[in-house]
Design a protein around this motif. Structure first.
Motif, short mmCIF file in Angstrom:
data_model
loop_
_atom_site.label_atom_id
_atom_site.label_comp_id
_atom_site.label_asym_id
_atom_site.label_seq_id
_atom_site.Cartn_x
_atom_site.Cartn_y
_atom_site.Cartn_z
N MET A 1 0.80 -1.24 0.23
CA MET A 1 0.05 -0.17 0.06
C MET A 1 0.84 1.30 0.08
O MET A 1 0.54 2.23 -1.06
N ILE A 2 1.83 1.37 1.05
CA ILE A 2 2.77 2.39 0.92
C ILE A 2 4.16 1.84 0.65
O ILE A 2 4.72 0.93 1.45
N ARG A 3 5.01 2.54 0.03
CA ARG A 3 6.50 2.12 -0.44
C ARG A 3 7.43 3.28 -0.38
O ARG A 3 6.76 4.26 -0.82
N LEU A 4 8.41 3.25 0.70
CA LEU A 4 9.25 4.37 0.56
C LEU A 4 10.43 3.91 0.09
O LEU A 4 11.09 2.78 0.53
N GLU A 5 11.32 4.50 -0.84
CA GLU A 5 12.50 4.21 -1.36
C GLU A 5 13.75 5.41 -1.11
O GLU A 5 13.52 6.63 -1.58
N GLY A 6 14.44 5.12 -0.16
CA GLY A 6 15.50 6.22 0.08
C GLY A 6 15.03 7.59 0.54
O GLY A 6 15.88 8.43 0.04
N ILE A 7 14.30 7.52 1.43
CA ILE A 7 13.40 8.91 1.79
C ILE A 7 14.50 9.75 2.63
O ILE A 7 14.92 9.12 3.72
N THR A 8 14.92 10.72 2.20
CA THR A 8 15.78 11.71 3.05
C THR A 8 15.17 13.26 3.00
O THR A 8 14.50 13.53 2.08
N LYS A 9 15.06 13.75 4.28
CA LYS A 9 14.52 15.10 4.79
C LYS A 9 15.49 15.77 5.12
O LYS A 9 15.93 15.67 6.18
N GLN A 10 16.06 17.05 4.37
CA GLN A 10 17.04 17.73 4.94
C GLN A 10 16.63 18.91 5.22
O GLN A 10 15.62 19.64 4.41
N TYR A 11 16.95 19.81 6.11
CA TYR A 11 16.85 21.17 6.63
C TYR A 11 17.99 21.91 6.57
O TYR A 11 19.05 21.34 6.15
N LYS A 12 18.10 23.13 6.80
CA LYS A 12 19.53 24.03 6.68
C LYS A 12 20.65 23.24 7.42
O LYS A 12 21.47 23.15 7.00
N ASN A 13 20.12 23.06 8.64
CA ASN A 13 21.24 22.73 9.64
C ASN A 13 21.12 20.91 10.17
O ASN A 13 22.06 20.61 10.81
N THR A 15 19.62 16.84 9.17
CA THR A 15 19.10 15.94 8.48
C THR A 15 18.06 15.12 9.32
O THR A 15 18.26 14.34 10.26
N ALA A 16 16.71 15.48 9.15
CA ALA A 16 15.73 15.04 9.96
C ALA A 16 15.06 13.37 9.91
O ALA A 16 15.03 12.65 10.59
N VAL A 17 15.25 12.82 8.60
CA VAL A 17 15.10 11.67 7.65
C VAL A 17 16.24 11.34 7.10
O VAL A 17 16.70 12.04 6.11
N HIS A 18 16.85 10.12 7.14
CA HIS A 18 18.02 9.84 6.56
C HIS A 18 17.95 8.52 5.92
O HIS A 18 17.80 7.44 6.62
N ASP A 19 17.69 8.31 4.46
CA ASP A 19 17.62 7.32 3.58
C ASP A 19 16.93 6.14 4.06
O ASP A 19 17.30 4.83 4.31
N ILE A 20 15.44 6.45 4.17
CA ILE A 20 14.65 5.46 5.01
C ILE A 20 13.85 4.74 3.56
O ILE A 20 13.33 5.48 2.80
N SER A 21 13.88 3.43 3.71
CA SER A 21 13.15 2.40 2.63
C SER A 21 12.37 1.66 3.73
O SER A 21 12.62 1.03 4.55
N LEU A 22 11.32 1.65 3.22
CA LEU A 22 10.09 0.96 4.08
C LEU A 22 8.91 0.82 3.01
O LEU A 22 8.45 1.25 2.28
N THR A 23 8.19 -0.63 3.54
CA THR A 23 7.06 -1.20 2.88
C THR A 23 5.82 -1.44 3.89
O THR A 23 6.25 -1.90 4.84
N ILE A 24 4.93 -0.89 3.74
CA ILE A 24 3.82 -0.94 4.65
C ILE A 24 2.58 -1.62 3.90
O ILE A 24 2.12 -1.02 3.01
N GLY A 25 1.99 -2.59 4.43
CA GLY A 25 1.07 -3.38 3.82
C GLY A 25 -0.25 -2.66 3.63
O GLY A 25 -0.80 -1.95 4.70
#
Length: 333
Positions: A1-13, A15-25
């Motif tokens: 249902m949900i699939r994440l591939e290498g999700i990264t979220k960076q702000y100025k100073n 990295t809040a989320v670092h390279d997350i890959s995940l599958t949710i059924g």
């Protein structure tokens, strides 16, 4: 249902989320747990693109939402409901109008809105509160309104960001049971963000443990509780199932102290009785508990075995072979 591939979220100073890959059924209740600052709320807000990932792809229902235009994203969000810790109700509108608001925003005709809202209020147990205002409601009732509003457009996914953190324990249990019933009857996939392991235990099928923007452990709730591997996961499990003994007990013992974890069939087997019948030892039970996670038993027992060195060692080997999880905490000999 949900699939994440290498999700990264960076702000100025940072990295809040670092390279997350995940599958949710599909139809799963998936928990994401971590302390404040772990990145869990940022991650869940990426799932409906309230926060756009710096890198990576997100698929919902097989469609890559990170490739959508802003206009198409707004439409896609109708398939992704969201509820928050602080409800976000419109104080000047009645309960009925708060729920109808999301339908109106989606362009649903008034006649359809008027028919749909009572159904939603009935579903969340607030059929008698349609004309009330948020200020007249308890915290649990406000969250039920928020849930009804999130379900208004028949979403396929429901995101819950610390949805019970502002509620007392009794109300929390009621909201969790409501979410579980919604999941069961409507088949909606639920992603639940929390910092409370007890919430995970009560409702989730699987859980991801986050620290410093990364997932440090992932598994079924039963497996994570019965055999946590990462130090942070062990800390979370310990917060729910605490089995530490006072030092005075350890100092006054006469035998070998062991912690036994009983999983699955072993949790309902008379292993201690069998041990006493087979070996010439005495067993004192110092602490114990059995709980059920997704209807599967999980037991923990702390015992003191007293007897000859040979008999104690043989008994410990016997119990360890039967349970697969035994830890010697102290050995007087």
């Amino acid at each position: 249902m949900i699939r994440l591939e290498g999700i990264t979220k960076q702000y100025k100073n940072t990295t809040a989320v670092h390279d997350i890959s995940l599958t949710i059924g599909k139809g799963e209740i998936f928990g994401i747990i971590g302390y404040s600052g772990a990145g869990k709320s940022t991650l869940v807000r990426c799932l409906n693109l309230l926060e756009r990932p710096t890198k990576g792809k997100i698929f919902v229902g097989g469609e890559e939402i990170t490739a959508l235009s802003d206009r198409d994203i707004r439409k896609k969000r109708q398939e992704i409901g969201m509820i928050f810790q602080h409800f976000h109700l419109i104080s000047a509108k009645t309960v009925f109008d708060n729920v109808a608001f999301s339908l109106k925003a989606a362009g649903i005709p008034k006649e359809e809105r008027n028919a749909r809202v009572p159904e939603l209020l009935e579903m969340v147990g607030l059929a008698d509160k349609a004309k009330a205002y948020p200020a007249q409601l308890s915290g649990g009732q406000k969250q039920r309104v928020a849930i009804a509003r999130a379900l208004a457009n028949n979403p396929k996914v429901l995101l819950c960001d610390e949805a019970t953190s502002a509620l007392d324990p009794t109300t929390t249990d009621a909201i969790l049971q409501l979410l579980k019933e919604i999941n069961r009857t409507l088949g909606i996939t639920i992603v639940l963000i929390t910092h409370e392991m007890e919430v995970v235990q009560k409702i989730c099928d699987r859980v991801a443990v986050m620290e410093a923007g990364k997932i440090v452990e992932l598994g079924t709730v039963y497996d994570v509780f019965s055999g946590p591997e990462h130090p942070l996961t062990k800390e979370f499990v310990q917060s729910v199932h605490s089995f530490s003994l006072p030092e005075r007990l350890l100092e006054s013992r006469k035998g070998t102290i062991a912690k036994i974890t009983f999983k699955g069939d072993s949790a309902e087997s008379p292993i201690i009785s069998e041990t006493l019948a087979k070996f010439s030892i005495t067993i004192n039970i110092l602490h114990g508990q059995i709980t059920y996670i997704n209807d599967k038993p999980l037991g923990t027992l702390i015992i003191e075995a007293i007897g000859s060195r040979q008999e104690i060692e043989a008994a410990i080997r016997f119990i360890a072979a039967r349970t697969k999880q035994l830890e010697v905490l102290a050995d007087v000999a």
